[in-house]
Design an enzyme around this catalytic site. Structure first.
Site, mmCIF file in Angstrom:
data_model
loop_
_atom_site.group_PDB
_atom_site.id
_atom_site.type_symbol
_atom_site.label_atom_id
_atom_site.label_comp_id
_atom_site.label_asym_id
_atom_site.label_seq_id
_atom_site.Cartn_x
_atom_site.Cartn_y
_atom_site.Cartn_z
ATOM 1 N N SER A 31 1.007 -1.227 0.006
ATOM 2 C CA SER A 31 0.034 -0.054 -0.030
ATOM 3 C C SER A 31 0.788 1.184 -0.102
ATOM 4 O O SER A 31 2.382 1.143 0.240
ATOM 5 C CB SER A 31 -0.835 -0.119 1.162
ATOM 6 N N LYS A 32 0.357 2.042 -0.252
ATOM 7 C CA LYS A 32 1.014 3.449 -0.224
ATOM 8 C C LYS A 32 1.621 3.903 1.263
ATOM 9 O O LYS A 32 2.591 4.537 1.285
ATOM 10 C CB LYS A 32 -0.081 4.678 -0.506
ATOM 11 N N ARG A 33 0.795 3.371 2.308
ATOM 12 C CA ARG A 33 1.528 3.425 3.578
ATOM 13 C C ARG A 33 2.867 2.976 3.740
ATOM 14 O O ARG A 33 3.731 3.396 4.372
ATOM 15 C CB ARG A 33 0.455 2.961 4.396
ATOM 16 N N GLY B 54 5.153 2.484 1.583
ATOM 17 C CA GLY B 54 6.116 3.341 0.958
ATOM 18 C C GLY B 54 6.416 4.425 1.745
ATOM 19 O O GLY B 54 7.608 4.735 2.155
ATOM 20 N N GLU B 55 5.375 5.231 2.361
ATOM 21 C CA GLU B 55 5.854 6.075 3.517
ATOM 22 C C GLU B 55 6.503 5.628 4.547
ATOM 23 O O GLU B 55 7.506 6.286 4.905
ATOM 24 C CB GLU B 55 4.226 6.708 3.860
#
Ligand code: GLU
Length: 504
Positions: free
Chosen positions: A262-264, A266-267
């Protein structure tokens, strides 16, 4: 239907393309090119509520950046256009009506509140509400109401949807190139909405109609669409059309543990999940990745060549790719490995190209050193340091001393290498350099080594402190190569500077 392979990438413009979507596009591209076929971009923008400004442009830019342009699509009209579903709006309704006529679809008038009531009521009884054979006759639709009642509702302009009438008590046999045969009991299917009274088709109807009209031969898409396959196959059957072949690609999993990337992630992990930057999120391009590296690592997410080979150009991928080497199980996303791919692709670039990129890179472009603008000089620097770099932006850290004399000296190294007699030895090295006319790496090396021999000094007494005064640290390539490049004058200045600033 023609024999040409025709595949499509069919994103909804609801935001930036993430790395999973890009992998789907890539696999479609590779499959099309491998079979000399066509790669089509179709924008599935029937859900106006989720439309995001700029998303379509982003998708097109991302495909172009990766070097996988589409053959037909928005702006590249072929004979199957238009390629935005919003521009094809008028053609879907007749297909929905055709299914109603055939008795394979029906009007439904249930309000959102009514449906919500049924859902909650079922929940309270520990059941799940599914709109299908099992209760459709108890609901408000053209199967339960009389033709007059239905006509009256339509005439009065009541909101309606058109639902697909899923068959009861049938066993459906589906085929997926990657997963093989899949059997489905049609009793578990719900009567999906195909069309809404706002004049818009849903994803399912528009997708099937367009794949048919655009003569798509293979549908290659993410695993998240596998649950829709039964309905899609039923729709093809209902229309009496040949279905394309299907291939559902495995999910891309988190770097650690289970679950979808998920995008999270990556963060948290400090790596991009988008090809290009989007608002605050940095993309692979902005993070300094080469498109070749991104294409290379994406290709190996879920596919393998069956050999040990890891580095593939796009052309090699087109030659080697096949759907039967795509696996079913999720593919783990490994940011470290992605960096490694970039390192590998960086080594394959010419020193000139890297020098140009480095000169534009903020890590050097903002510095007030003159040599940063000297392409010949920068090219030589790059040739000496690139081996250890994964990104162009690493060059500064790896080779700052080619541009600036050290402003400090590594403390540990000073403690270890800077002995009482070092200043004296460095003084002598300095005089030695002053007298060298042919200031080339090999010549300086011969002279310095001869001198060390004659003086009966050890290499350890001379070379490490020598590197320390030139570089400020123990890092860097062959010291004599560095000396040649920075030149005699600068080398001498650095020795002088070190002698005066380090302990005597
Ligand atoms: N519009 C769908 C998506 O956003 C397309 C799925 C498919 O390829 O059928 O991914």
């Amino acid at each position: 239907m023609s024999n040409t392979v025709r595949v499509r990438f069919a994103p909804s413009p609801t935001g930036p393309l993430h790395i999973g979507g890009l992998r789907t596009a890539l696999f479609n591209y590779l499959f099309a090119k491998k079979h000399n076929g066509d790669f089509i971009l179709r924008i599935e923008d029937t859900d106006q509520n989720r439309y995001v400004e700029g998303a379509e442009e982003y998708i097109i830019d991302a495909l172009n950046w990766c070097g996988i342009p589409f053959d037909e699509g928005p702006g590249k009209e072929g004979k199957f256009g238009p390629y935005r579903q919003s521009e094809r709006k008028s053609l879907y309704k007749n297909y929905a009506l055709e299914l109603i006529e055939k008795g394979m679809a029906y009007y439904a008038f249930d309000t959102a509140e009514r449906l919500d009531f049924h859902r909650k009521d079922h929940e309270a009884k520990g059941k799940t509400f599914i709109y299908n054979w099992h209760n459709r006759l108890k609901l408000s639709n053209s199967l339960s109401l009389s033709p007059e009642e239905v006509q009256a509702k339509l005439d009065a302009g009541e909101d309606f949807v058109i639902r697909f009438k899923s068959p009861q008590d049938e066993e459906l046999l589906l085929n997926d190139i990657i997963r093989g045969e899949i059997k489905i009991d049609t009793n578990i299917l719900d009567d999906k909405v195909l069309f809404k009274s706002d004049g818009m088709p849903t994803y399912h109807l528009a997708n099937i109609v367009d794949d048919h009209l655009m003569e798509i031969t293979h549908v290659i898409r993410g695993e998240e669409w596998l649950p829709s396959l039964a309905l899609h196959q039923l729709l093809y059957n209902a229309f009496g059309w040949d279905a394309p072949q299907f291939a559902h690609l495995p999910l891309i999993m988190k770097p650690v543990g289970k679950g979808k990337l998920s995008k999270r992630d990556g963060e948290k992990g400090g790596f991009p999940v988008f090809p290009l930057s989007w608002n605050e999120s940095e993309g692979y391009r902005e993070a300094g990745f080469f498109p070749e590296a991104v294409v290379n690592f994406l290709a190996l997410l879920g596919w393998n060549p069956g050999t040990e080979q890891e580095i593939f150009s796009l052309e090699e991928l087109v030659k080697t790719f096949s759907l039967d080497r795509v696996h079913k199980s999720g593919a783990r996303f490994d940011p470290e490995k992605n960096n490694w791919y970039n390192q590998q692709w960086l080594q394959r670039k010419s020193d000139e190209e890297l020098a140009e990129l480095f000169m534009k890179n903020p890590s050097v472009a903002s510095r007030g050193v003159e040599t940063r603008n000297d392409k010949k000089y920068v090219t030589k620097v790059v040739s000496l340091i690139k081996e250890r770099a994964s990104f162009v932006a690493d060059f500064w850290e790896l080779g700052d001393y080619f541009f600036e004399s050290p402003t400090s000296y590594n403390e540990k190294a000073v403690k270890k290498q800077w002995k009482e007699d070092t200043p004296q030895i460095m003084n002598e090295v300095m005089s030695l350099l002053e007298n060298i006319d042919d200031f080339t790496s090999s010549n300086i090396e011969t002279i310095v080594k001869d001198w060390i021999g004659k003086k009966e000094l050890s290499f350890g007494k001379v070379m490490p402190p020598f590197r320390l005064v030139i570089v400020g640290d123990m890092k860097g390539p062959h010291l004599f190569d560095i000396l040649e490049l920075i030149g005699k004058k600068e080398s001498i200045l650095r020795i002088q500077k070190a002698i005066s600033s380090l302990p005597n």
